[in-house]
Design an enzyme around this catalytic site. Structure first.
Site, short mmCIF file in Angstrom:
data_model
loop_
_atom_site.label_atom_id
_atom_site.label_comp_id
_atom_site.label_asym_id
_atom_site.label_seq_id
_atom_site.Cartn_x
_atom_site.Cartn_y
_atom_site.Cartn_z
N HIS A 280 0.86 -1.19 0.00
CA HIS A 280 0.00 0.00 0.00
C HIS A 280 0.89 1.23 0.00
O HIS A 280 1.95 1.24 0.60
CB HIS A 280 -0.91 0.03 1.24
CG HIS A 280 -2.09 0.93 1.06
ND1 HIS A 280 -2.03 2.27 1.34
CD2 HIS A 280 -3.33 0.69 0.59
CE1 HIS A 280 -3.20 2.83 1.07
NE2 HIS A 280 -4.01 1.89 0.61
N GLU A 335 -7.93 -5.29 -0.34
CA GLU A 335 -8.47 -6.09 -1.44
C GLU A 335 -8.42 -7.59 -1.18
O GLU A 335 -9.20 -8.34 -1.74
CB GLU A 335 -7.70 -5.80 -2.73
CG GLU A 335 -7.53 -4.33 -3.05
CD GLU A 335 -8.86 -3.58 -3.27
OE1 GLU A 335 -8.77 -2.48 -3.81
OE2 GLU A 335 -9.92 -4.09 -2.89
C1 SDX Z 1 -6.07 0.11 -3.20
O1 SDX Z 1 -4.34 4.58 -2.09
C2 SDX Z 1 -5.32 3.95 -1.57
O2 SDX Z 1 -5.82 4.26 -0.51
C3 SDX Z 1 -5.82 2.80 -2.39
C4 SDX Z 1 -6.88 1.95 -1.72
C5 SDX Z 1 -8.15 2.70 -1.52
O3 SDX Z 1 -8.93 2.35 -0.62
O4 SDX Z 1 -8.44 3.60 -2.36
O5 SDX Z 1 -6.41 1.50 -0.47
C6 SDX Z 1 -7.25 0.75 -2.58
O6 SDX Z 1 -5.72 0.50 -4.28
C7 SDX Z 1 -5.32 -0.94 -2.44
C8 SDX Z 1 -4.13 -1.50 -3.26
C9 SDX Z 1 -4.67 -2.55 -4.23
N1 SDX Z 1 -3.61 -2.95 -5.18
C10 SDX Z 1 -2.97 -4.13 -5.07
O7 SDX Z 1 -3.18 -4.97 -4.18
C11 SDX Z 1 -1.95 -4.35 -6.18
C12 SDX Z 1 -0.64 -4.83 -5.56
N2 SDX Z 1 -0.06 -3.72 -4.79
C13 SDX Z 1 1.05 -3.00 -5.41
O8 SDX Z 1 0.83 -2.74 -6.77
C14 SDX Z 1 1.52 -1.81 -4.58
O9 SDX Z 1 1.66 -2.23 -3.29
C15 SDX Z 1 0.73 -0.52 -4.61
C16 SDX Z 1 0.53 -0.01 -5.99
C17 SDX Z 1 -0.59 -0.71 -3.94
C18 SDX Z 1 1.52 0.52 -3.82
O10 SDX Z 1 2.72 0.65 -4.47
P1 SDX Z 1 3.74 1.87 -4.15
O11 SDX Z 1 3.46 2.50 -2.86
O12 SDX Z 1 3.79 2.76 -5.34
O13 SDX Z 1 5.06 1.11 -3.94
P2 SDX Z 1 5.97 0.66 -5.12
O14 SDX Z 1 5.12 0.12 -6.25
O15 SDX Z 1 6.92 1.78 -5.41
O16 SDX Z 1 6.76 -0.58 -4.49
C19 SDX Z 1 7.80 -0.33 -3.55
C20 SDX Z 1 8.55 -1.64 -3.48
C21 SDX Z 1 8.91 -2.17 -4.85
O17 SDX Z 1 10.08 -2.92 -4.70
P3 SDX Z 1 11.44 -2.40 -5.42
O18 SDX Z 1 11.12 -2.39 -6.92
O19 SDX Z 1 11.68 -1.00 -4.88
O20 SDX Z 1 12.47 -3.41 -5.02
O21 SDX Z 1 7.74 -2.65 -2.89
C22 SDX Z 1 7.47 -3.66 -3.86
C23 SDX Z 1 7.80 -3.09 -5.22
O22 SDX Z 1 8.22 -4.13 -6.08
N3 SDX Z 1 6.04 -3.99 -3.78
C24 SDX Z 1 5.55 -5.16 -4.17
C25 SDX Z 1 4.18 -5.07 -3.89
N4 SDX Z 1 3.90 -3.87 -3.36
C26 SDX Z 1 5.06 -3.19 -3.32
N5 SDX Z 1 6.12 -6.24 -4.75
C27 SDX Z 1 5.29 -7.27 -5.04
N6 SDX Z 1 3.97 -7.27 -4.79
C28 SDX Z 1 3.37 -6.20 -4.23
N7 SDX Z 1 2.07 -6.22 -3.99
#
Ligand code: SDX
Length: 397
Positions: A280, A335
């Site tokens: 998140h 989710e």
């Molecule tokens: C919602 O914002 C909100 O409030 C949203 C929400 C709402 O109520 O409106 O809460 C609803 O959107 C919840 C999130 C649902 N999405 C998912 O479950 C999809 C999987 N999650 C990821 O895509 C991710 O965690 C995000 C997009 C939710 C958040 O990503 P960020 O904050 O932009 O972090 P990032 O993508 O820059 O990741 C930072 C690091 C990375 O590693 P490095 O490349 O730096 O080594 O953490 C890793 C990412 O690879 N990472 C993950 C991960 N989440 C972060 N790696 C694998 N799987 C994941 N789920």
């Protein structure tokens, strides 16, 4: 209320230029190179809001000061929506599933086969806007009307794509109950209606998430509520935002069993894939909404086996994240267990994202009203990293 037409008038010719300099210098921001840049606006404060507080460090979520866990246990979506819109807790507040205007039903019939349900919902809201013509600023009546309309529109779309006629809402039911009734053509099991109502409460509001921010940007230009909600639906459709719960279901299906989870998760992360339902932008702790929805799912019939697998897989994923990404707290998000509740009330996975939109209508509406009262155009700046100024080559025409 329109800006005074002298606001942008050129300064009067007899005004001494010098008198402008200090004011101009005072208001001009520092050069872009000297200002901080945060990709994806991560950590940037882009608004002040009294609607929802997302305490990412401690895994807390408050709606107008009330903790989400208590709202799920003691409140209904109708009461919570009213709280978000007005700041008042009204025990008798309820939302009535609305009948659809004929132009909307006609438009739904014209949609191409295999239309994505989020596209269908966005189209229905757009037609509602053309028919209702909501003027700026957005009002509680407008957002209440749209919030009550949306479930009927989604249910009608679902029946039409299955070759069935839409059914009129039973307006004695809650909004969630009326949604299930219009989907299935019969009154829902009260436990399922209550479970979906709890999901709506959990999904109603979450601060400045991407879709809510989109809504606020559109309202900030003094555009109308329907346009703002269409933009928000577009943002929520993305798999990184509202598209995740449907992917959670297919992800667990692909994993197959808890014993296979470790290998599957490691390979996915190695490929750079995102594990759906985890991570998140704001929470660096367990998402309190995931905990609330897990409790709801545990009380649902026929979900025990699915939940048992989901909980075991969750433990494996959290262990692997702790091992592979020790410097980034990646926990379960809303989710993951939203998928359990939405499956449990009998929705097909492709209706999960638009059902999330139905819940979030309350928060979008509240932020639209709050943004309109701030009445400040949202227009951030960008650091230019393109080519330096150069002359257009003359080709000797
Ligand atoms: C919602 O914002 C909100 O409030 C949203 C929400 C709402 O109520 O409106 O809460 C609803 O959107 C919840 C999130 C649902 N999405 C998912 O479950 C999809 C999987 N999650 C990821 O895509 C991710 O965690 C995000 C997009 C939710 C958040 O990503 P960020 O904050 O932009 O972090 P990032 O993508 O820059 O990741 C930072 C690091 C990375 O590693 P490095 O490349 O730096 O080594 O953490 C890793 C990412 O690879 N990472 C993950 C991960 N989440 C972060 N790696 C694998 N799987 C994941 N789920």
């Amino acid at each position: 209320m329109t800006p005074s037409n002298t606001e942008n008038a050129p300064s009067k010719p007899d005004e001494p230029a010098a008198s402008k300099a200090p004011a101009a210098a005072a208001s001009a921001p520092k050069p872009a190179a000297e200002r901080p840049y945060s990709p994806g606006l991560e950590g940037v404060l882009a608004a002040e809001t009294a609607i929802g507080y997302v305490d990412g460090a401690n895994g807390r979520l408050l709606y107008r000061g009330y903790p989400i866990g208590q709202l799920v246990e003691k409140g209904t979506y109708g009461q919570v929506a009213e709280l978000l819109w007005t700041g008042e807790w009204r025990r008798t507040a309820r939302l009535v599933p609305a009948e659809l205007p004929e132009p909307v039903v006609c438009a739904l019939h014209e949609l191409p086969e295999h239309t994505h349900p989020m596209d269908a919902l966005r189209t229905a809201v757009s037609v509602w806007g053309a028919w209702r013509r909501p003027h700026w600023p957005p009002t509680v009546d407008q957002v209440r009307e749209l919030t009550s309309f949306a479930p009927s529109a989604l249910a009608a779309f679902h029946r039409i794509r299955n070759g069935q006629d839409p059914v009129k809402p039973n307006q004695k039911l809650s909004l969630a109950g009326g949604f299930l009734q219009q989907l299935n053509g019969k009154d829902p099991d009260p436990a399922a209606a209550r479970a979906l109502d709890a999901y709506f409460v959990v999904g109603a509001e979450h601060g400045l998430n991407a879709s809510t921010f989109t809504c606020r940007v559109i309202i900030s230009t003094r555009s109308d509520l329907a346009s703002a909600i269409c933009g928000a639906i577009g943002a929520l459709k993305g798999p990184l935002h509202g598209g995740a719960p449907a992917e959670v279901v297919s992800q667990l299906h692909e994993i197959g069993s808890p014993e296979k989870a470790d290998k599957w998760v490691r390979e996915a992360i190695a490929r750079g894939d995102r594990i759906m339902g985890f991570g998140h932008r704001v929470y660096r702790a367990y998402d309190p909404r995931a905990a609330a929805l897990r409790k709801v799912a545990e009380g649902m019939a026929d979900m025990a086996d699915w939940l048992d697998t989901a909980v075991k897989v969750e433990d494996v994923v959290l262990r692997i994240f702790g091992e592979l990404k020790p410097d980034r707290v990646i926990k379960t998000n809303v989710e993951y267990y939203a998928a359990a509740v939405l499956q449990g009330v009998g929705l097909p996975p492709d209706l999960f994202p638009p059902t999330f939109a139905l819940a979030r209508m309350a928060g979008w509406g509240a932020h639209a009203i709050e943004q309109a009262s701030a009445d400040k155009l949202i227009r951030p700046d960008a650091r230019y990293v393109g080519p330096p100024e150069t002359d257009v080559p003359s080709f000797g025409h």
